[in-house]
Scaffold this motif. Structure first.
Motif, PDB file in Angstrom:
ATOM      1  N   MET A 235       0.823  -1.216   0.000  1.00 45.78           N
ATOM      2  CA  MET A 235       0.000   0.000   0.000  1.00 45.78           C
ATOM      3  C   MET A 235       0.857   1.266   0.000  1.00 45.78           C
ATOM      4  O   MET A 235       0.336   2.380   0.160  1.00 45.78           O
ATOM      5  CB  MET A 235      -0.972  -0.023   1.190  1.00 45.78           C
TER       6      MET A 235
ATOM      7  N   VAL B  49      -0.294  11.037   4.985  1.00 44.59           N
ATOM      8  CA  VAL B  49      -0.862   9.693   4.832  1.00 44.59           C
ATOM      9  C   VAL B  49      -0.599   8.880   6.101  1.00 44.59           C
ATOM     10  O   VAL B  49      -1.486   8.175   6.595  1.00 44.59           O
ATOM     11  CB  VAL B  49      -0.275   8.989   3.581  1.00 44.59           C
TER      12      VAL B  49
ATOM     13  N   PHE C 204      -3.141   9.803   8.636  1.00 51.54           N
ATOM     14  CA  PHE C 204      -4.444   9.216   8.321  1.00 51.54           C
ATOM     15  C   PHE C 204      -4.482   7.742   8.743  1.00 51.54           C
ATOM     16  O   PHE C 204      -5.396   7.300   9.429  1.00 51.54           O
ATOM     17  CB  PHE C 204      -4.721   9.332   6.813  1.00 51.54           C
TER      18      PHE C 204
ATOM     19  N   GLY D  71      -6.660   5.955  11.853  1.00 51.52           N
ATOM     20  CA  GLY D  71      -7.620   4.870  11.640  1.00 51.52           C
ATOM     21  C   GLY D  71      -7.433   3.767  12.659  1.00 51.52           C
ATOM     22  O   GLY D  71      -8.392   3.311  13.294  1.00 51.52           O
TER      23      GLY D  71
ATOM     24  N   LEU E 251      -9.640   2.386  15.912  1.00 49.97           N
ATOM     25  CA  LEU E 251      -9.935   0.958  16.066  1.00 49.97           C
ATOM     26  C   LEU E 251      -9.539   0.490  17.472  1.00 49.97           C
ATOM     27  O   LEU E 251     -10.257  -0.277  18.114  1.00 49.97           O
ATOM     28  CB  LEU E 251      -9.182   0.152  15.003  1.00 49.97           C
TER      29      LEU E 251
ATOM     30  N   LEU F 210     -12.160   1.585  19.884  1.00 52.16           N
ATOM     31  CA  LEU F 210     -13.341   0.717  19.747  1.00 52.16           C
ATOM     32  C   LEU F 210     -13.129  -0.587  20.510  1.00 52.16           C
ATOM     33  O   LEU F 210     -13.976  -1.012  21.302  1.00 52.16           O
ATOM     34  CB  LEU F 210     -13.590   0.438  18.264  1.00 52.16           C
TER      35      LEU F 210
ATOM     36  N   THR G  85      -5.182   9.857  -2.917  1.00 53.36           N
ATOM     37  CA  THR G  85      -4.682   8.856  -1.978  1.00 53.36           C
ATOM     38  C   THR G  85      -5.257   9.091  -0.584  1.00 53.36           C
ATOM     39  O   THR G  85      -5.742   8.163   0.077  1.00 53.36           O
ATOM     40  CB  THR G  85      -3.138   8.914  -1.908  1.00 53.36           C
ATOM     41  N   LEU G  86      -5.238  10.352  -0.143  1.00 52.28           N
ATOM     42  CA  LEU G  86      -5.777  10.670   1.183  1.00 52.28           C
ATOM     43  C   LEU G  86      -7.263  10.367   1.256  1.00 52.28           C
ATOM     44  O   LEU G  86      -7.759   9.839   2.254  1.00 52.28           O
ATOM     45  CB  LEU G  86      -5.543  12.145   1.507  1.00 52.28           C
TER      46      LEU G  86
ATOM     47  N   TRP H  54      -7.722   6.732   1.702  1.00 51.74           N
ATOM     48  CA  TRP H  54      -7.397   6.318   3.069  1.00 51.74           C
ATOM     49  C   TRP H  54      -8.505   6.717   4.045  1.00 51.74           C
ATOM     50  O   TRP H  54      -8.822   5.966   4.975  1.00 51.74           O
ATOM     51  CB  TRP H  54      -6.041   6.893   3.509  1.00 51.74           C
TER      52      TRP H  54
ATOM     53  N   LEU I 152     -10.965   4.129   3.671  1.00 53.09           N
ATOM     54  CA  LEU I 152     -10.512   2.860   4.249  1.00 53.09           C
ATOM     55  C   LEU I 152     -10.573   2.885   5.774  1.00 53.09           C
ATOM     56  O   LEU I 152     -10.792   1.850   6.405  1.00 53.09           O
ATOM     57  CB  LEU I 152      -9.088   2.531   3.779  1.00 53.09           C
ATOM     58  N   ILE I 153     -10.401   4.066   6.382  1.00 54.38           N
ATOM     59  CA  ILE I 153     -10.524   4.160   7.842  1.00 54.38           C
ATOM     60  C   ILE I 153     -11.953   3.795   8.258  1.00 54.38           C
ATOM     61  O   ILE I 153     -12.161   3.071   9.225  1.00 54.38           O
ATOM     62  CB  ILE I 153     -10.151   5.573   8.326  1.00 54.38           C
TER      63      ILE I 153
ATOM     64  N   VAL J  26     -12.102   0.151   8.100  1.00 50.77           N
ATOM     65  CA  VAL J  26     -11.422  -0.460   9.245  1.00 50.77           C
ATOM     66  C   VAL J  26     -12.387  -0.515  10.434  1.00 50.77           C
ATOM     67  O   VAL J  26     -12.514  -1.528  11.114  1.00 50.77           O
ATOM     68  CB  VAL J  26     -10.148   0.331   9.624  1.00 50.77           C
ATOM     69  N   LEU J  27     -13.100   0.594  10.647  1.00 52.46           N
ATOM     70  CA  LEU J  27     -14.004   0.639  11.797  1.00 52.46           C
ATOM     71  C   LEU J  27     -15.243  -0.221  11.557  1.00 52.46           C
ATOM     72  O   LEU J  27     -15.800  -0.795  12.493  1.00 52.46           O
ATOM     73  CB  LEU J  27     -14.393   2.089  12.105  1.00 52.46           C
TER      74      LEU J  27
ATOM     75  N   GLY K 118     -14.024  -3.478  12.123  1.00 50.58           N
ATOM     76  CA  GLY K 118     -13.657  -3.456  13.542  1.00 50.58           C
ATOM     77  C   GLY K 118     -14.845  -3.787  14.430  1.00 50.58           C
ATOM     78  O   GLY K 118     -14.710  -4.491  15.437  1.00 50.58           O
ATOM     79  N   GLY K 119     -16.025  -3.299  14.050  1.00 47.05           N
ATOM     80  CA  GLY K 119     -17.236  -3.603  14.811  1.00 47.05           C
ATOM     81  C   GLY K 119     -17.510  -5.099  14.807  1.00 47.05           C
ATOM     82  O   GLY K 119     -17.830  -5.694  15.847  1.00 47.05           O
TER      83      GLY K 119
ATOM     84  N   LEU L  19      -5.113   0.172  -3.275  1.00 47.43           N
ATOM     85  CA  LEU L  19      -5.255   0.341  -1.819  1.00 47.43           C
ATOM     86  C   LEU L  19      -6.460  -0.453  -1.313  1.00 47.43           C
ATOM     87  O   LEU L  19      -6.387  -1.150  -0.300  1.00 47.43           O
ATOM     88  CB  LEU L  19      -5.419   1.819  -1.465  1.00 47.43           C
TER      89      LEU L  19
ATOM     90  N   PHE M  69      -6.466  -3.702   1.193  1.00 41.52           N
ATOM     91  CA  PHE M  69      -7.222  -3.631   2.447  1.00 41.52           C
ATOM     92  C   PHE M  69      -8.086  -4.883   2.610  1.00 41.52           C
ATOM     93  O   PHE M  69      -8.137  -5.494   3.698  1.00 41.52           O
ATOM     94  CB  PHE M  69      -8.112  -2.380   2.476  1.00 41.52           C
TER      95      PHE M  69
ATOM     96  N   ILE N 253      -6.072  -7.655   3.762  1.00 43.98           N
ATOM     97  CA  ILE N 253      -5.728  -7.567   5.184  1.00 43.98           C
ATOM     98  C   ILE N 253      -6.869  -8.100   6.051  1.00 43.98           C
ATOM     99  O   ILE N 253      -6.643  -8.808   7.030  1.00 43.98           O
ATOM    100  CB  ILE N 253      -5.394  -6.107   5.568  1.00 43.98           C
TER     101      ILE N 253
END
Lengths: 106, 220
Positions: free
Chosen positions: A57, A66, A69, A73, A77, A80, B23-24, B27, B30-31, B34-35, B38-39, B198, B202, B205
């Motif tokens: 990545m 980046v 960011f 994230g 997590l 959480l 890119t930002l 991301w 993607l955050i 992730v959450l 994550g839940g 990306l 993800f 992952i």
């Protein structure tokens, strides 16, 4: 525009590492380590995820913004997981007040 | 020069800034992903701590060899995706298309194996809500079938959500193949390939965590 082009050799090395770690995680699951089994499996998974994020990545070669960011994230997590699990895992710690049950079921 | 202008959106100063912004943005998305996952993982952790034996028993009902093969398939697809992005960076159109198609193929192989696994579970009557019959015999731990039901619900919710992401990923790659075919990308401009990469990594992952947590509990 000068984007960092990662050498093919590094990608192949990352790939080999990921496959190797997959074999390790399967193999280690067959040894009885008690609770450690879970932590070893998670440690290997976190290692693999970190390698993927850094190389595949491109985060290793990305700007500081980046990094912020990505870091935020995983920070959220962590919130959480930590706050939810600290609740559930500690519920058994405090004994039920006996006065309550005796009032409901005399 | 004219080509540079056609790919540079007017709100950006230059291509570098545009690349950084896309890119930002990816991301940031993607955050949220992730959450979202994550839940699911948090729910998994809570119930696994409540019903450790049912999760161990449930895991034994899954075939770890299939899970391991699928892990390898996904890692291969991540490699081909990384090489696709690299081809785009170098402006190699043919190898970009080739690696994108290869990534799609590997993603489809993963999904095909998943369909095989799901249909196997259907015949074993182990799909919560659709076809679930409490098993008569257990593999190692005699547990309350309702707790087994909880494990299987997590298995299908988590792998199902992951599979949905894979389907979306393969579709995105199909669009990229068409765009690459039309020569929309160059070493100057390949942002869609980069952000699709990306996303693909993800999803890889997520599976890296799902595999040991679902398939490899108490194999010893």
């Amino acid at each position: 525009m000068a984007h960092h082009v990662v050498p093919q050799k590094i990608y192949l090395l990352v790939f080999a590492t990921l496959i190797l770690l997959t074999l390790v995680t399967v193999d280690v699951a067959f040894y009885d380590l008690g609770l450690l089994n879970l932590y070893v499996a998670l440690a290997i998974a976190v290692t693999k995820a970190t390698i993927v994020i850094l190389y595949f990545m491109h985060v290793k070669y990305s700007s500081r913004l980046v990094w912020v960011f990505v870091g935020s994230g995983f920070f959220w997590l962590a919130i959480l997981l930590a706050l939810t699990l600290s609740d559930f895992f500690t519920r058994g710690w405090s004994p039920l007040p006996s006065g309550w049950t005796s009032m409901i079921m005399p | 020069m004219s080509e540079t202008h056609s790919v540079l959106a007017h709100q950006f100063d230059d291509l570098e800034q545009q690349f950084e912004a896309s890119t930002l943005g990816m991301w940031a998305f993607l955050i949220t992903e992730v959450l979202f996952f994550g839940g699911l993982f948090t729910g998994y952790a809570v119930y696994r701590s409540q019903y450790p034996l049912a999760f161990a028993e449930g895991s034994l009902h899954l075939d770890y060899r299939i899970g391991a093969i699928n892990t390898a398939v996904l890692i291969c697809s991540s490699l081909t995706m990384a090489l696709a992005v690299r081809s785009a960076q170098l402006g190699r159109r043919r190898s970009l298309i080739g690696f994108l198609l290869l990534t799609m193929l590997l993603g489809s192989v993963f999904l095909g194996i998943k369909v095989f696994e799901y249909s196997h579970k259907y015949h074993e009557h182990l799909i919560p809500g659709i076809n679930f019959v409490p098993p008569h015999e257990f593999i190692r731990f005699h547990v309350d079938p309702q707790q087994l039901y909880v494990f299987l619900s997590f298995y299908f919710a988590m792998t199902g959500m992951h599979a949905l992401h894979m389907i979306i990923g393969v579709s995105v790659l199909a669009v990229l193949v068409v765009l690459a075919w039309r020569g929309r990308f160059s070493s100057e401009y390949y942002n869609p390939v980069e952000v699709a990469g990306l996303y693909w990594h993800f999803v890889d992952i997520v599976w890296i965590f799902l595999f040991p947590l679902l398939y490899l509990i108490s194999r010893s």
